[in-house]
Motif scaffolding. Structure first.
Motif, short mmCIF file in Angstrom:
data_model
loop_
_atom_site.label_atom_id
_atom_site.label_comp_id
_atom_site.label_asym_id
_atom_site.label_seq_id
_atom_site.Cartn_x
_atom_site.Cartn_y
_atom_site.Cartn_z
N GLU A 92 0.87 -1.18 0.00
CA GLU A 92 0.00 0.00 0.00
C GLU A 92 0.90 1.22 0.00
OE1 GLU A 92 -3.36 0.28 2.62
OE2 GLU A 92 -3.22 -1.85 3.09
N TRP A 93 1.01 1.86 -1.16
CA TRP A 93 1.81 3.08 -1.20
C TRP A 93 0.87 4.27 -1.16
CZ3 TRP A 93 3.57 6.19 -5.81
CH2 TRP A 93 2.70 6.06 -6.89
N ASP A 94 1.35 5.35 -0.65
CA ASP A 94 0.56 6.56 -0.48
C ASP A 94 1.08 7.59 -1.48
OD1 ASP A 94 -0.57 8.98 0.31
OD2 ASP A 94 -0.51 8.46 2.44
N GLU A 95 0.38 7.72 -2.61
CA GLU A 95 0.88 8.61 -3.65
C GLU A 95 0.95 10.05 -3.18
OE1 GLU A 95 -0.23 10.08 -8.17
OE2 GLU A 95 -0.71 8.01 -7.57
N ARG A 394 -0.13 4.51 8.63
CA ARG A 394 -0.82 5.36 7.69
C ARG A 394 -0.89 6.75 8.31
NH1 ARG A 394 -4.44 3.25 3.90
NH2 ARG A 394 -4.67 1.37 5.17
N THR A 396 -1.54 11.29 7.65
CA THR A 396 -2.02 12.37 6.80
C THR A 396 -0.81 13.07 6.18
OG1 THR A 396 -1.91 14.14 8.45
CG2 THR A 396 -3.87 12.73 8.48
N THR A 397 -1.08 14.05 5.33
CA THR A 397 0.03 14.81 4.77
C THR A 397 0.60 15.81 5.77
OG1 THR A 397 -1.65 16.20 3.72
CG2 THR A 397 -0.55 14.55 2.34
N GLY A 421 3.69 4.69 4.16
CA GLY A 421 3.23 4.99 2.82
C GLY A 421 4.30 5.36 1.82
N LEU A 461 -10.20 8.46 3.73
CA LEU A 461 -10.00 7.03 3.87
C LEU A 461 -11.18 6.33 4.52
CD1 LEU A 461 -6.30 7.04 5.04
CD2 LEU A 461 -7.17 6.45 2.80
#
Length: 485
Positions: A92-95, A394, A396-397, A421, A461
């Protein structure tokens, strides 16, 4: 009952590897007071063991050499790496996080240079980075010293030899940490007025934790790095509901510093090279598996062995040294004529000035194209193990940790190998340390600014997470009940 010492600060940072050091500096820059807990007796974490390859996107170093790079190019490279990894791991990568790194990494380069870190050259990896963006540090020990002045600032208190045991939660918000000294077991409770940053590194040094996510034999494979990467931050955050991803993504590799690889060739039982020694990590492992008995050796000459004695000494099995190539061949049990011919062919290639090895396409060559020619010669057994883990929270930005329902946990931030991520793209090379410095800076800044829950992209999410509680990996080794006050 032992008396508990009490400290208080705006921000508490756990760990002083690249992510922790950057978080400390950023929080202090925001005017926050900071308490730092570090398990070792010095700062730097795994950066002090690092080869010193860091990737940056659209950096000043690239611009100076007219290398065009941008966010979209990096994301395309990252996406290709993730697609390859899907054949081996659940990924699961976080683009959004990958893009954030791409936008912010050039500033990381600037800050490191400002702190005295010098980058000498680009390391080409055309099959991973489609443009040159992975830069080599002249003196990798500087990575551990670049932030020394920051931990000595008036508003920063560092407790070495101290391990966090529990996060303190008050009315649903992380408000501090309970910890103990590793020397006298003295207890400490630190109140965080604004936030806690998890920057404790990976979990490669915790075989019991790895055994829960890997086959038993694999979980006890050797690792390269410090022994305090035990997953402390992962367990602390999970104990209060943090959502861990990519925990089974623990890529195998042949344990060796990339700095050693630059100067080494690898030979099998036939005394011959059998792969691109500096190629993708997974291909190195695959080629080693193809060798009889999975036996092979890195070979270097005396100049390299002396210059990189510390790095060679960190490898899992001891080196073998002999006065000539023929004697070395006898010592490791390979044909002398074949080993001599292999080394001669490598040296002849280096003398041509060609940029690519004709046998295996290798493009990462010895600095100055120095040959393997000075006796005595050294061989080091090739051993499969791990170097880093990709699992983490996981976020947030704003680097706030998300719980299993996709909600940000107020007061809790993560960076470096505690974030899941970004690390799936690490096989590109140069991402772990550069990502730690980059996301650590952003986490420290966000914690100091007291970012509240619901920030970043976490709220989107919710629709993805029903049923997550039924499938998430149970790794908690701590009391699952959070400390409340």
């Amino acid at each position: 009952m032992s008396e508990v010492e009490a400290l208080e600060a705006d921000v508490v940072v756990l760990g002083t590897g690249p992510a922790g050091m950057a978080a400390i500096a950023a929080a202090a820059d925001e005017g926050a007071t900071v308490v730092v807990l570090e398990a070792m007796d010095h700062i730097g974490g795994n950066a002090v063991w690092s080869t010193g390859y860091l990737a940056f996107v659209d950096s000043a170093m690239q611009r100076e050499q007219d290398i065009a790079d941008d966010e979209e190019t990096f994301v395309a490279d990252a996406r290709a790496m993730v697609e390859q990894a899907r054949d081996r791991f659940g990924v699961e990568w976080d683009e959004a996080l990958v893009r954030l790194f791409a936008r912010e990494s050039a500033e990381t380069y600037r800050l490191l240079v400002e702190r005295g870190v010098r980058f000498s050259r680009f390391i080409p990896r055309p099959r991973q980075h489609t443009v040159d963006r992975m830069a080599a540090v002249e003196d990798s020990w500087m990575l551990g010293r670049a932030f020394r002045a920051d931990v000595e600032r008036p508003g920063v208190t560092v407790r070495y030899g101290t391990v966090a045991d529990r996060l303190v939660v008050t009315d649903g918000r992380v408000t501090g940490v309970r910890a103990h000294s590793t020397t006298d077991q003295a207890l400490l409770e630190v109140t965080a007025r604004r936030g806690v940053v998890l920057a404790t590194g990976g979990y490669q040094a915790n075989p019991e934790l790895r055994r829960r996510i890997q086959p038993e034999a694999v979980s006890r494979a050797p690792y390269l790095g410090i022994d305090t990467c035990r997953g402390d931050g992962h367990l602390l955050g999970q104990a209060i509901g943090g959502d861990l991803i990519n925990m089974t993504f623990v890529p195998p590799l042949v344990i060796v510093s990339s700095s050693v690889v630059e100067d080494a060739i690898a030979v099998n039982e036939a005394g011959e090279r059998f792969h691109d020694e500096a190629g993708p990590y997974e291909e190195r492992v695959d080629r080693l598996h193809e060798q009889p008995g999975r036996r092979a050796w890195y070979v270097v000459d005396d100049e390299v062995a002396r210059e990189k004695a510390t790095l060679i000494g960190q490898m899992p099995e001891p080196p073998v040294t002999a006065g000539s190539l023929a004697e070395l061949a006898a010592a490791i049990g390979v044909p002398a004529a074949a080993l001599e011919a292999t080394v001669a062919r490598w040296n002849d290639f280096l003398a041509t000035g060609a940029g690519q090895d004709p046998d295996f396409g290798r493009v990462v060559l010895p600095p100055g194209r120095r040959t393997c020619a000075r006796a005595p010669f050294t061989a080091v057994p090739m051993v499969e193990g791990i170097n880093f883990c990709c699992g983490g929270f996981r976020v947030t930005t704003d680097l706030q940790v998300l719980d299993v329902f996709g909600d940000a946990i107020p007061g809790l931030f993560a960076a470096g190998d505690c974030v899941g991520g970004l690390n799936p793209v690490s096989d590109l090379g140069g991402i772990h340390i550069s990502g730690g410095f980059t996301l650590g800076r952003l986490a420290g800044r966000a914690a100091a600014r007291d970012v509240r829950g619901g920030g970043g992209h976490g709220s989107v999410l919710h629709a993805q997470l029903p049923g997550m509680l039924d499938t998430r990996i149970a790794l908690v080794q701590l009391d699952p009940e959070p400390t409340t006050s």
